[in-house]
Design a protein around this motif. Structure first.
Motif, PDB file in Angstrom:
ATOM      1  N   SER A  26       0.835  -1.279   0.092  1.00 62.47           N
ATOM      2  CA  SER A  26      -0.128   0.015  -0.160  1.00 62.47           C
ATOM      3  C   SER A  26       1.088   1.102   0.092  1.00 62.47           C
ATOM      4  CB  SER A  26      -0.936  -0.054   1.134  1.00 62.47           C
ATOM      5  OG  SER A  26      -0.242   0.211   2.425  1.00 62.47           O
ATOM      6  N   VAL A  27       2.003   1.145   0.667  1.00 62.57           N
ATOM      7  CA  VAL A  27       2.912   2.388   0.543  1.00 62.57           C
ATOM      8  C   VAL A  27       3.176   2.846  -0.583  1.00 62.57           C
ATOM      9  CG1 VAL A  27       5.096   3.593   1.501  1.00 62.57           C
ATOM     10  CG2 VAL A  27       3.749   1.992   2.999  1.00 62.57           C
ATOM     11  N   GLU A  40      -4.320  13.917  -2.856  1.00 59.36           N
ATOM     12  CA  GLU A  40      -4.018  13.162  -1.665  1.00 59.36           C
ATOM     13  C   GLU A  40      -5.008  11.842  -1.661  1.00 59.36           C
ATOM     14  OE1 GLU A  40      -3.382  15.013   2.333  1.00 59.36           O
ATOM     15  OE2 GLU A  40      -5.061  13.352   3.144  1.00 59.36           O
ATOM     16  N   TYR A  73       6.934  -3.933  11.175  1.00 62.95           N
ATOM     17  CA  TYR A  73       5.637  -4.432  11.007  1.00 62.95           C
ATOM     18  C   TYR A  73       5.607  -5.368   9.554  1.00 62.95           C
ATOM     19  CZ  TYR A  73       4.273  -0.857  14.116  1.00 62.95           C
ATOM     20  OH  TYR A  73       4.223  -0.007  15.023  1.00 62.95           O
TER      21      TYR A  73
ATOM     22  N   LEU B  36      -0.917  -0.329  10.532  1.00 65.71           N
ATOM     23  CA  LEU B  36      -0.064   0.480  11.433  1.00 65.71           C
ATOM     24  C   LEU B  36       1.145   0.716  10.898  1.00 65.71           C
ATOM     25  CD1 LEU B  36      -1.177  -0.570  15.120  1.00 65.71           C
ATOM     26  CD2 LEU B  36      -1.561   1.545  13.870  1.00 65.71           C
ATOM     27  N   GLY B  37       1.995  -0.621  10.445  1.00 62.50           N
ATOM     28  CA  GLY B  37       3.111  -0.295   9.750  1.00 62.50           C
ATOM     29  C   GLY B  37       3.012   0.464   8.323  1.00 62.50           C
ATOM     30  N   GLU B  38       2.352   0.234   7.642  1.00 62.81           N
ATOM     31  CA  GLU B  38       2.267   0.969   6.300  1.00 62.81           C
ATOM     32  C   GLU B  38       2.020   2.611   6.459  1.00 62.81           C
ATOM     33  OE1 GLU B  38       1.467  -3.084   3.700  1.00 62.81           O
ATOM     34  OE2 GLU B  38      -0.160  -1.487   3.840  1.00 62.81           O
ATOM     35  N   LEU B  39       0.941   2.779   7.512  1.00 62.86           N
ATOM     36  CA  LEU B  39       0.603   4.137   7.698  1.00 62.86           C
ATOM     37  C   LEU B  39       1.970   4.801   8.167  1.00 62.86           C
ATOM     38  CD1 LEU B  39      -3.148   4.239   8.906  1.00 62.86           C
ATOM     39  CD2 LEU B  39      -1.992   5.494   7.003  1.00 62.86           C
ATOM     40  N   GLU B  40       2.850   4.248   9.152  1.00 63.28           N
ATOM     41  CA  GLU B  40       3.890   4.684   9.897  1.00 63.28           C
ATOM     42  C   GLU B  40       4.724   5.029   8.640  1.00 63.28           C
ATOM     43  OE1 GLU B  40       4.290   3.240  13.696  1.00 63.28           O
ATOM     44  OE2 GLU B  40       6.157   3.585  13.593  1.00 63.28           O
ATOM     45  N   GLU B  41       4.999   4.101   7.833  1.00 58.96           N
ATOM     46  CA  GLU B  41       5.893   4.473   6.774  1.00 58.96           C
ATOM     47  C   GLU B  41       5.528   5.250   5.934  1.00 58.96           C
ATOM     48  OE1 GLU B  41       7.712   1.276   3.337  1.00 58.96           O
ATOM     49  OE2 GLU B  41       6.882   0.557   5.139  1.00 58.96           O
ATOM     50  N   LEU B  42       4.362   5.698   5.464  1.00 56.72           N
ATOM     51  CA  LEU B  42       3.628   6.835   4.779  1.00 56.72           C
ATOM     52  C   LEU B  42       4.147   8.201   5.687  1.00 56.72           C
ATOM     53  CD1 LEU B  42       0.521   5.080   2.912  1.00 56.72           C
ATOM     54  CD2 LEU B  42       2.547   6.296   1.817  1.00 56.72           C
ATOM     55  N   LEU B  45       7.438   9.275   5.257  1.00 56.03           N
ATOM     56  CA  LEU B  45       7.910  10.045   3.883  1.00 56.03           C
ATOM     57  C   LEU B  45       7.212  11.428   3.988  1.00 56.03           C
ATOM     58  CD1 LEU B  45       6.671   6.877   1.479  1.00 56.03           C
ATOM     59  CD2 LEU B  45       9.259   7.821   1.907  1.00 56.03           C
ATOM     60  N   ARG B  46       6.033  11.334   4.485  1.00 57.24           N
ATOM     61  CA  ARG B  46       5.216  12.601   4.532  1.00 57.24           C
ATOM     62  C   ARG B  46       5.921  13.829   5.621  1.00 57.24           C
ATOM     63  NH1 ARG B  46       0.967  10.912   2.128  1.00 57.24           N
ATOM     64  NH2 ARG B  46      -0.108  12.669   1.100  1.00 57.24           N
ATOM     65  N   TRP B  58      -2.089  14.756   8.740  1.00 59.66           N
ATOM     66  CA  TRP B  58      -2.419  13.907   7.432  1.00 59.66           C
ATOM     67  C   TRP B  58      -2.839  12.408   8.382  1.00 59.66           C
ATOM     68  CZ3 TRP B  58       0.287   9.072   6.966  1.00 59.66           C
ATOM     69  CH2 TRP B  58      -0.207   8.342   5.468  1.00 59.66           C
TER      70      TRP B  58
END
Lengths: 108, 895
Positions: A26-27, A40, A73, B36-42, B45-46, B58
């Motif tokens: 997803s990232v 966005e 994760y 959780l992991g992917e949102l943290e990664e994003l 980046l932000r 965001w």
């Protein structure tokens, strides 16, 4: 919109994954989507669309445990299945047919 | 950010804590870690591309997105077993809420009025919750506070508590088995000097184990240890957190260093935690800031002078009842062993909670009652507004029913609307309370207790939410019921013009209820106000205005005998006389309106003496100008000029009228003699004057027989001076302090305050009750008036056509006014009658708070009824005026 058909957002996501080399998580999908559309994207929407496409059999997914993903994760990778190509083709054809002969209207 | 640069930066690079917790709750359960992991990664980046602030925003949006989607798509994705129905309901509910918000937004006037009313009513109750919560839910700031008790002596034949003599305290501590320990403490003032400007602070002289009994350990430092405190000759102090922060900049190295207290170096041995409060009733004593150990070794035999407070911890397994029994037996024994000081005296055991907080309870109960009544009025009001609006919406409801909306669906829609409204009102109300939390804390300290803080916390928010839900249901119900039973055909055919009969009956009842409740509240408020003025209107028998009091306690070492004490007194009088603005100086052993009292047996010449049941009298040592300073008139006789300093021979005394009546049954006591029993050899005393009675135990006390003894007859080391000041004010404080410092700088001046302040403290609760009652009554009056106005306005509006026709047929404006006002008058009168009945019931419930008025006080009843009648008529008159102004052509064309 029927179950079999392809929504606009789903269409976009499938194309993005195709661009990412048929597989992405997803990232990378969100980042690419935002880069391409300039807007966005709501992560939750992306996530839900991915799961829905998986349910429809257009995507397959695999879980990469933290040891491999290099993050604390797990990550879920989505790949296009063979079944994804037919609806993509159909969608493209439908769009092109609809646009046929209309291009000059937008030109200027 | 408090944590400094690096930590602050780190926080910027972490997802917001709440949003993340939210996600943990709402992200799809089986994929939570992935999300959780992917949102943290994003997020990272932000942070890199747009900065921490925007990234955090965001992240919050994403968390909200997941939550919304979880709510609306659970059924689709089916990620939670058995959740399908619930989620379906949720989705419908979500729709209802959106519909409600739109419907409310369409009627801004209605919504604003309802919101403001609800915010007021619910906010007032949140404030009440905050205060009540502090009292009933917040533990006192000690270890296991339920095991703590206060031990007091009582005066003869009186329930009033009195301070304890050192001899008694030490005996109790040695002999009583009910307590694991008892500690004495005392109120005092101390002067801090040194590098900074000198400062007087409230202090307490305490037994070295005082904090152990309370179970309070210092934040820093060891605190008092008896052996080392003795070794340091008692020159050690513990400081409050506030004093430490204010004066010493929270210097952690202060412990172990010396500070100057009353001119001598003292070693700081501890800093108390910020939550600590001294277990006292009065706010000024609760805020003590400095503690010093007090050794009572030389006071072992002092049974007569009572100046200690004592706190004890019940031994494990001992109930307060058995402790009381033991102390009763103790009192009997002490009366035998030390009869002079202890005959007829009892020992009172109070739980800390009852003693410190008990008096506030009736007022808090009143608060709850008044708050509840105001909320009921608010609900009735909003219910009425909602009903009135519901009339306009009958067509909408009928249409929805026709289109297949079920009865329960309509019911729910209406209730959701009112709950949404109530929650919004509650949010505003809670916001008001939160913004006003400092005011609330001020109220808490001023009127209730400074021991516990009034916190606007989760409990208050929870209570407020529950209240909002309930009120929403309550005020939505009348409309919900009428709407869901709407007669389809009628509503559509009549064009929704005429008010439904059922709902207009409900509306009328609601008006009657509002007026009734408001009347009851106004009457109750008046009763409380009249109580307060009745109490403070009692003439105490003296003139407190402009009297400054202060006390000193002479050290035995420098003042070994009566002569030295009298010399000190003369020096002070001479020095204080030089302070400009002080016209007179009196002196007394104790003050009226305090718990300090001295009682003893008297033997009256010519009256048979019964040793088993001696005649007793209160007595007070005074000097010179005491009566003039206090404005107590001498009604008979006069004093020889310098009788006050007579240290031997026959003593001339004054008695009050009550003593004259009791001891000499109406005959003139002048020239008669009596003996005061008790300490030392009884000396003959001759009555030289009779003075007027004073209320010694507060406004609500009764005059007791009182003997005024000359100071010289028994010079005391504890002195309370009373000074007449010209323009009253505390600006004399420092001048007085300087004057006494010139006499003896080692003798600290304490309890410097105006006599009126001291008296004020005895009526804090009645004042609180009257203020609170008044405030709620005003709110109730306004809300009820707004309710009457709103409903009648609607009534006039909905009867415009009828009024137009009547006017066209020749009705005069008086007749039209009468038509509208007649309706409101009937409602008003019914409401007032109900209110009077309610007021009498409420008055009986309040009777413990009333003084000098009966619950059916006619003045309060008549005045309140008139006030509400006038306000109600005014509220009806405005819409009635409008009705008269209706142009018949316009009215008919409007159809």
């Amino acid at each position: 919109m029927g179950r079999a058909g392809l929504g606009e957002f789903e269409h976009q996501i499938l194309l993005i994954i195709l661009r990412l080399g048929r597989e992405g998580y997803s990232v990378s999908i969100v980042a690419e989507l935002e880069a391409r559309t300039g807007r966005e994207a709501a992560t939750a929407a992306v996530y839900i669309a991915l799961r829905r496409l998986e349910k429809k059999g257009l995507l397959s997914s695999r879980l990469e445990p933290p040891e491999q993903s290099g993050s604390p994760y797990p990550r879920r990778y989505f790949a296009l299945t063979e079944a994804a190509f037919e609806p993509l083709r159909q969608a493209r054809r439908a769009l092109l047919e609809l646009w046929d002969g209309l291009e000059p209207v937008l030109d200027d | 950010m408090a944590g400094g640069g690096e930590e602050g930066e780190a926080a910027e690079h972490r997802p917001p804590r709440w949003a993340r917790a939210w996600l943990v709750r709402w992200a799809p359960r089986d994929e939570r870690d992935v999300v959780l992991g992917e949102l943290e990664e994003l997020f990272r980046l932000r942070v890199a591309s747009r900065g921490g602030r925007r990234a955090r925003w965001w992240y919050r949006r994403q968390a909200a997105g997941f939550t919304m989607r979880a709510l609306s798509t659970r059924r689709v994705t089916g990620t939670r077993r058995g959740g399908a129905d619930r989620m379906g309901w949720m989705r419908e509910f979500h729709g209802d809420v959106r519909w409600a918000v739109r419907a409310l937004a369409k009627r801004p006037a209605y919504t604003l009025v309802a919101l403001a009313t609800l915010a007021l009513g619910i906010g007032a109750n949140s404030a009440v919750f905050t205060l009540v919560g502090a009292h009933f839910l917040e533990p006192l700031p000690y270890d296991r506070p339920d095991d703590l008790v206060l031990l007091w002596e009582t005066a003869r034949d009186s329930d009033g508590v009195m301070t304890v003599s050192p001899g008694n305290y030490l005996t109790w501590r040695e002999e009583a088995n009910s307590f694991s320990d008892i500690a004495s403490f005392n109120v005092a003032y101390a002067t801090l000097s040194g590098e900074q400007a000198a400062e007087r602070v409230t202090a307490s002289w305490v037994a070295p184990h005082f904090f152990d009994v309370l179970g309070v350990s210092p934040l820093i430092g060891p605190g008092f240890e008896e052996a080392s405190a003795r070794a340091a000759n008692g020159d050690v102090v513990v400081l409050s957190h506030g004093l430490w922060t204010r004066r010493y900049g929270a210097d952690p190295d202060l412990v172990g260093r010396d500070v100057r207290v009353d001119g001598r170096p003292h070693t700081v041995v501890g800093i108390l935690p910020p939550t600590y409060r001294q277990p006292e009733k009065g706010l000024s004593w609760q805020a003590a800031e400095l503690w010093k150990p007090q050794f009572l070794d030389d006071q072992r035999q002092a049974y007569g002078s009572r100046y200690l407070r004592t706190v004890a911890r019940l031994a494990p397994g001992v109930s307060i009842e058995s402790a009381r029994l033991e102390m009763d037996r103790m009192a009997d024994r002490m009366a035998v062993e030390f009869p002079e000081a202890n005959t007829g005296r009892r020992i009172q055991v109070w739980t800390l909670d009852d003693y410190l907080m008990g008096e506030s309870r009736p007022v808090l109960f009143l608060l709850l009652l008044a708050g509840g009544a105001v909320l009921a009025i608010v609900c009735a009001n909003v219910a009425n507004l909602t009903l009135a609006r519901g009339q306009e919406r009958r067509r909408e409801f009928a249409l929805r029913t026709a289109l297949g909306s079920g009865r329960s669906r309509l019911l729910r829609q209406v209730l959701v609307e009112s709950v949404v409204l109530a929650l919004a009102g509650a949010f505003l109300g809670a916001l008001l309370v939160y913004l006003g939390r400092d005011v609330l804390q001020g109220v808490q300290e001023r009127f209730f207790s400074g021991l516990v803080d009034a916190d606007v916390d989760v409990r208050v928010l929870l209570g407020t939410t529950v209240m909002a839900l309930l009120s929403g249901l309550l005020f939505g119900l009348p409309l919900a019921l009428t709407a869901s039973s709407t007669d389809l055909r009628g509503a559509l055919v009549e064009g929704g013009e005429r008010a439904g009969k059922a709902s207009s009956v409900t509306q009328n009842l609601l008006i009657v209820g509002q007026v009734g409740l408001a009347t009851s509240l106004v009457v109750s408020a008046l009763l409380l106000t009249r109580t307060f003025s009745a109490i403070t209107g009692i003439a105490p028998g003296f003139e407190p205005a402009g009297v400054l009091t202060f006390s000193v306690s002479l050290p035995r070492a420098s003042y070994p005998d009566g002569e030295a004490i009298m010399r000190y007194m003369d020096d002070v009088r001479a020095e204080v006389a030089t302070v400009p603005g002080i016209t007179r100086l009196g002196l007394a052993s104790d003050l009226p309106f305090t718990t300090e009292n001295r009682w003893n047996g008297v033997r009256i010449d010519g009256v048979p003496f019964d040793p088993t049941n001696p005649t007793v009298s209160e007595y007070r040592m005074v000097v010179g100008e005491y009566f003039e300073v206090m404005g107590i008139p001498v009604v008979a006789g006069a004093f020889p000029e310098n009788a006050w300093r007579a240290t031997d021979g026959e003593v001339s005394i004054a008695v009050n009228e009550r003593a004259a009546d009791m001891f000499w049954s109406g005959e003139s006591p002048i020239g008669r003699t009596l003996e005061l029993l008790g300490s030392g050899e009884p000396r003959p005393m001759r009555v030289a004057a009779v003075v007027a009675n004073v209320l010694d135990d507060g406004f609500q006390g009764t005059p007791e027989p009182l003997l005024y003894l000359p100071w010289g007859a028994s010079p005391q080391r504890g002195m309370i001076f009373l000074a007449s000041t010209a323009p009253s004010g505390p600006e004399f404080a420092s001048a007085v302090r300087d004057a006494l410092g010139r006499v003896d700088s080692d003798v600290p001046v304490a309890e410097l305050r105006m006599l009126e302040e001291l008296m004020d403290e005895t009526v804090v609760r009645p004042r609180a009750a009257s203020l609170i009652g008044g405030l709620f009554a005003v709110i109730a009056l306004l809300v009820a008036a707004a309710g009457i106005y709103g409903v009648l306005s609607y009534l006039v509006e909905s009867r415009t056509r009828e009024i137009g026709i009547r006017s066209a047929l020749g009705a005069t404006s008086e007749q039209l006014m009468g038509l509208v006002l007649g309706h409101s008058t009937r409602l008003l009168v019914a409401g007032l009658l109900a209110g009077v009945v309610g007021a009498v019931v409420a008055g009986r419930a309040l009777s413990s708070l009333l003084y000098g008025v009966t619950p059916w006080d006619p003045v309060s009843l008549v005045f309140s009824t008139l006030a509400l009648g006038v306000v109600g008529t005014l509220a009806a008159w405005i819409p009635a005026r409008r009705a008269v102004g209706v142009d018949p052509r316009e009215a008919l064309r409007a159809e």
